[in-house]
Design a protein around this motif. Structure first.
Motif, PDB file in Angstrom:
ATOM      1  N   LYS A  19      -4.123  41.792 -26.777  1.00  0.00           N
ATOM      2  CA  LYS A  19      -2.732  42.131 -26.494  1.00  0.00           C
ATOM      3  C   LYS A  19      -2.600  43.634 -26.379  1.00  0.00           C
ATOM      4  O   LYS A  19      -3.472  44.394 -26.777  1.00  0.00           O
ATOM      5  N   PHE A  20      -1.477  44.026 -25.822  1.00  0.00           N
ATOM      6  CA  PHE A  20      -1.191  45.438 -25.631  1.00  0.00           C
ATOM      7  C   PHE A  20      -1.264  46.157 -26.975  1.00  0.00           C
ATOM      8  O   PHE A  20      -0.828  45.629 -27.991  1.00  0.00           O
ATOM      9  N   PRO A  21      -1.847  47.365 -27.024  1.00  0.00           N
ATOM     10  CA  PRO A  21      -1.968  48.082 -28.298  1.00  0.00           C
ATOM     11  C   PRO A  21      -0.614  48.340 -28.945  1.00  0.00           C
ATOM     12  O   PRO A  21       0.404  48.455 -28.278  1.00  0.00           O
ATOM     13  N   ARG A  52      -9.131  53.603 -22.942  1.00  0.00           N
ATOM     14  CA  ARG A  52      -9.794  52.327 -22.651  1.00  0.00           C
ATOM     15  C   ARG A  52      -8.964  51.133 -23.092  1.00  0.00           C
ATOM     16  O   ARG A  52      -9.140  50.028 -22.576  1.00  0.00           O
ATOM     17  N   SER A  53      -8.027  51.353 -24.034  1.00  0.00           N
ATOM     18  CA  SER A  53      -7.235  50.229 -24.531  1.00  0.00           C
ATOM     19  C   SER A  53      -6.350  49.623 -23.447  1.00  0.00           C
ATOM     20  O   SER A  53      -5.961  48.464 -23.535  1.00  0.00           O
ATOM     21  N   ILE A  54      -6.026  50.414 -22.399  1.00  0.00           N
ATOM     22  CA  ILE A  54      -5.242  49.875 -21.286  1.00  0.00           C
ATOM     23  C   ILE A  54      -5.898  50.167 -19.939  1.00  0.00           C
ATOM     24  O   ILE A  54      -5.236  50.129 -18.894  1.00  0.00           O
ATOM     25  N   TYR A 167      -1.870  37.867 -13.791  1.00  0.00           N
ATOM     26  CA  TYR A 167      -2.043  39.312 -13.732  1.00  0.00           C
ATOM     27  C   TYR A 167      -1.212  39.864 -12.572  1.00  0.00           C
ATOM     28  O   TYR A 167      -0.809  39.124 -11.675  1.00  0.00           O
ATOM     29  N   MET A 168      -0.964  41.199 -12.600  1.00  0.00           N
ATOM     30  CA  MET A 168      -0.180  41.809 -11.537  1.00  0.00           C
ATOM     31  C   MET A 168      -1.033  42.711 -10.662  1.00  0.00           C
ATOM     32  O   MET A 168      -1.771  43.559 -11.154  1.00  0.00           O
ATOM     33  N   LYS A 233      -5.620  49.418 -11.910  1.00  0.00           N
ATOM     34  CA  LYS A 233      -6.682  49.493 -12.918  1.00  0.00           C
ATOM     35  C   LYS A 233      -6.112  49.233 -14.311  1.00  0.00           C
ATOM     36  O   LYS A 233      -6.686  48.472 -15.094  1.00  0.00           O
ATOM     37  N   ALA A 234      -4.955  49.829 -14.609  1.00  0.00           N
ATOM     38  CA  ALA A 234      -4.332  49.636 -15.912  1.00  0.00           C
ATOM     39  C   ALA A 234      -3.889  48.189 -16.114  1.00  0.00           C
ATOM     40  O   ALA A 234      -3.995  47.644 -17.218  1.00  0.00           O
ATOM     41  N   PHE A 235      -3.399  47.564 -15.057  1.00  0.00           N
ATOM     42  CA  PHE A 235      -2.877  46.207 -15.197  1.00  0.00           C
ATOM     43  C   PHE A 235      -3.954  45.131 -15.068  1.00  0.00           C
ATOM     44  O   PHE A 235      -3.625  43.946 -15.066  1.00  0.00           O
ATOM     45  N   THR A 236      -5.224  45.517 -14.970  1.00  0.00           N
ATOM     46  CA  THR A 236      -6.301  44.529 -15.020  1.00  0.00           C
ATOM     47  C   THR A 236      -6.800  44.300 -16.443  1.00  0.00           C
ATOM     48  O   THR A 236      -7.576  43.381 -16.681  1.00  0.00           O
ATOM     49  N   LYS A 237      -6.360  45.122 -17.385  1.00  0.00           N
ATOM     50  CA  LYS A 237      -6.853  45.010 -18.754  1.00  0.00           C
ATOM     51  C   LYS A 237      -6.382  43.721 -19.421  1.00  0.00           C
ATOM     52  O   LYS A 237      -7.153  43.042 -20.103  1.00  0.00           O
ATOM     53  N   TYR A 238      -5.107  43.387 -19.253  1.00  0.00           N
ATOM     54  CA  TYR A 238      -4.524  42.202 -19.882  1.00  0.00           C
ATOM     55  C   TYR A 238      -3.705  41.424 -18.864  1.00  0.00           C
ATOM     56  O   TYR A 238      -3.280  41.980 -17.841  1.00  0.00           O
ATOM     57  N   PRO A 239      -3.422  40.163 -19.172  1.00  0.00           N
ATOM     58  CA  PRO A 239      -2.416  39.447 -18.387  1.00  0.00           C
ATOM     59  C   PRO A 239      -1.081  40.195 -18.474  1.00  0.00           C
ATOM     60  O   PRO A 239      -0.794  40.858 -19.469  1.00  0.00           O
ATOM     61  N   TYR A 240      -0.274  40.078 -17.436  1.00  0.00           N
ATOM     62  CA  TYR A 240       0.983  40.836 -17.340  1.00  0.00           C
ATOM     63  C   TYR A 240       1.844  40.689 -18.587  1.00  0.00           C
ATOM     64  O   TYR A 240       2.395  41.673 -19.096  1.00  0.00           O
ATOM     65  N   ALA A 241       1.960  39.472 -19.107  1.00  0.00           N
ATOM     66  CA  ALA A 241       2.855  39.214 -20.250  1.00  0.00           C
ATOM     67  C   ALA A 241       2.429  39.968 -21.501  1.00  0.00           C
ATOM     68  O   ALA A 241       3.260  40.238 -22.380  1.00  0.00           O
TER      69      ALA A 241
END
Length: 247
Positions: A19-21, A52-54, A167-168, A233-241
């Motif tokens: 999940k998002f940090p 790297r967290s996002i 993902y977005m 690149k940032a939005f590939t780290k986690y699913p959008y939600a």
């Protein structure tokens, strides 16, 4: 279960739980005030080394492998200008001043408005063509700088499913730039003829506004792709939600 299968399964579980940090905490969907604070935090605090967290890349300087500005023959500025292995300087000083979108529905228009005191593209170039009736040619080092610019980056979100999660990605990207002033400096114009080169650089800077208006669309399209790459690149780290909290 083999050791390899177990490791793969464990990695899948960890990825699903990612999940998002919590520092800074995620924003609610569409909370523009919170989003502004969060984005400005990451840009101002993490621009030198990334995060790297996002999946935030190093922003300042930002390597630009290749960028092309190509104006057709029907324009008073008819040039083919290519920048190779350049650095984009100044992103660390960007201040975001407006955010729209980023609600629950990915497939909407989203917008980021920001200002920057100085944004410079520096490095090798190659140019040929014509600028306001004057021929221009050369290759060497260049510095193209926008001063006190306000930029608006907009895009349409696209939902992409991966491993059962959404993902977005960004489509229909657009960048609008409003600089207070532009400066151009091209070394080694006309095969190193200093007199011709100095005169052309002086001409470019004396007529910067007319030149900028002619190349604005091509330049904005090229820079839009750079900002799109950072965002995606940032939005590939986690699913959008995972980037937001529901309440």
């Amino acid at each position: 279960m083999s050791r390899t299968t177990f490791i793969i399964a464990l990695c899948t579980i960890i990825a699903a739980q990612a999940k998002f940090p919590d520092d800074p905490k995620p924003c609610k969907y569409g909370d523009s005030e919170c989003l502004l604070k969060t984005i400005n935090y990451f840009v101002s605090e993490k621009h030198k080394e990334g995060d790297r967290s996002i999946n935030l890349v190093k922003l300042d300087p930002l390597p630009v492998a290749k960028m092309n500005i190509n104006q057709g023959a029907d324009s008073p500025v008819n040039i083919d200008l290519t920048f190779t292995n350049n650095n984009l300087l100044g992103i660390g000083d960007i201040t975001f001043i407006g955010v729209k979108g980023f609600g629950k529905n990915i497939d909407k228009k989203h917008e980021l408005k920001f200002k920057v005191p100085r944004l410079s593209l520096v490095g090798p170039y190659d140019i040929k063509g014509k600028v306001l009736i004057l021929p221009i040619s050369g290759s060497g080092k260049s510095n193209m700088t926008m001063v006190n610019a306000e930029l608006t980056f907009s895009f349409t979100g696209k939902s992409v499913e991966k491993n059962g999660e959404m993902y977005m990605e960004a489509t229909n990207v657009n960048l609008l730039t409003k600089p207070e002033r532009c400066y151009y400096q091209f070394s080694n114009l006309f095969n190193g003829d200093k007199a011709l080169g100095d005169n052309m650089n002086a001409f470019l800077n004396d007529n910067w506004e007319a030149i900028f208006k002619e190349v604005q669309d091509s330049m904005q399209s090229a820079f839009a792709e750079i900002f799109k790459a950072i965002l995606e690149k940032a939005f590939t780290k986690y699913p959008y939600a995972k980037y937001f909290e529901d309440s």
